[in-house]
Design an enzyme around this catalytic site. Structure first.
Site, mmCIF file in Angstrom:
data_model
loop_
_atom_site.group_PDB
_atom_site.id
_atom_site.type_symbol
_atom_site.label_atom_id
_atom_site.label_comp_id
_atom_site.label_asym_id
_atom_site.label_seq_id
_atom_site.Cartn_x
_atom_site.Cartn_y
_atom_site.Cartn_z
ATOM 1 C CB ILE A 99 -1.472 -0.242 -8.208
ATOM 2 C CG1 ILE A 99 -1.083 -0.043 -9.678
ATOM 3 C CG2 ILE A 99 -2.878 -0.828 -8.103
ATOM 4 C CD1 ILE A 99 -0.941 -1.331 -10.467
ATOM 5 C CE1 TYR A 105 5.180 -9.355 -11.794
ATOM 6 C CE2 TYR A 105 5.037 -9.095 -14.188
ATOM 7 C CZ TYR A 105 4.602 -8.762 -12.912
ATOM 8 O OH TYR A 105 3.576 -7.864 -12.760
ATOM 9 N NE ARG A 143 9.319 -4.518 1.397
ATOM 10 C CZ ARG A 143 10.228 -4.670 0.438
ATOM 11 N NH1 ARG A 143 11.374 -5.260 0.727
ATOM 12 N NH2 ARG A 143 10.000 -4.230 -0.780
ATOM 13 C CG ASP A 172 8.438 -8.936 3.558
ATOM 14 O OD1 ASP A 172 7.770 -9.146 2.525
ATOM 15 O OD2 ASP A 172 9.668 -9.103 3.614
ATOM 16 C CB ALA A 197 -0.933 0.008 1.225
#
Length: 252
Positions: free
Chosen positions: A20, A159, A40, A63, A16
């Site tokens: 985005i 990814y 974090r 985390d 957050a």
């Protein structure tokens, strides 16, 4: 019946602190939700507070690659806010990780955050909703356009694999909830290129002349936040399950 049904309810947004995730936090605050931003960099999350917004913001340091950290966050929410009604699985990492020479630690980081962390957060949120009898909860995964296509570059294959996993996990979750007779809704938003810290950082490795000559189409984080609000705003009988948001003019 729109998003006002979630006013005062608790939404957890992972990743957050920027991009985005930060845009989604502020969009939810504007609609009156109590938002817990997990990242974090908790101080960056607190800086997202909006003076005139009806929602209330709480920042938690954590985390998503650590199950202990996730469980601690859910414990705090349970004890202080009652539980999670909306989960936005936004946290994600995308280090370049070549398949023939990449570092195992990079592969592990991608899978720990993008797949396992997302799964642990989802499990904890759903179990909490079911125990409290919440039948109008919502789980939203922030996926990627690359979760629907094959790798465009070999260094992004791991990814890409993690984002294809997110798509499979979403369908598994939907079927699981249907089998349980739950009306908890799920969905995923798959954006094309978005202007975030990570994308800006990667672009610094591209030669200046290539950057200047590029006509790369790109989205703003707020575009994705609006997608999340749209999902949450639909009547309970409507499950917006998949949303692909592409920048106009993209060549992908």
């Amino acid at each position: 019946m729109g998003i006002e049904k979630y006013k005062g309810r608790v939404a957890l947004v992972t990743g957050a602190s920027a991009g985005i995730g930060a845009a989604i936090v502020q969009a939810l605050l504007k609609h009156g939700l109590t938002v817990v931003g997990l990242a974090r960099r908790a101080d960056n999350v607190m800086a997202l507070a909006l003076k005139d917004a009806p929602g209330k913001l709480h920042a938690l340091a954590g985390d998503v690659s650590s199950e202990e950290s996730i469980l601690s966050a859910f414990k705090w929410i349970k004890e202080n806010l009652g539980g999670v009604d909306v989960l936005i699985n936004n946290a994600g990492v995308f280090p370049s990780a070549d398949l023939t020479a990449g570092k195992t630690e990079d592969w592990k980081r991608i899978l720990d955050v993008n797949v396992l962390g997302l799964s642990v957060c989802t499990r904890e949120a759903v179990q909490d909703m079911l125990k409290r009898g919440v039948d109008d909860g919502f789980i939203i995964h922030i996926n990627s356009l690359i979760g629907h296509v094959l790798p465009t570059r070999s260094s992004f294959a791991m990814y890409c694999a993690s984002k294809h996993a997110v798509k499979a996990l979403l369908e598994g979750l939907r079927k699981d909830l249907v089998e349980k007779g739950s009306k908890i809704r799920v969905g995923e938003i798959s954006p094309g290129l978005v202007k975030t810290e990570g994308i800006i950082r990667i672009s610094q490795d591209v030669p200046k002349e290539v950057r200047e000559a590029s006509d790369l189409a790109i989205l703003e984080p707020e575009d994705i936040a609006e997608g999340a609000i749209y999902m949450l705003s639909q009547h309970p009988r409507i499950q917006v399950y998949e949303m692909i948001i592409m920048p106009t003019g993209t060549k992908m």
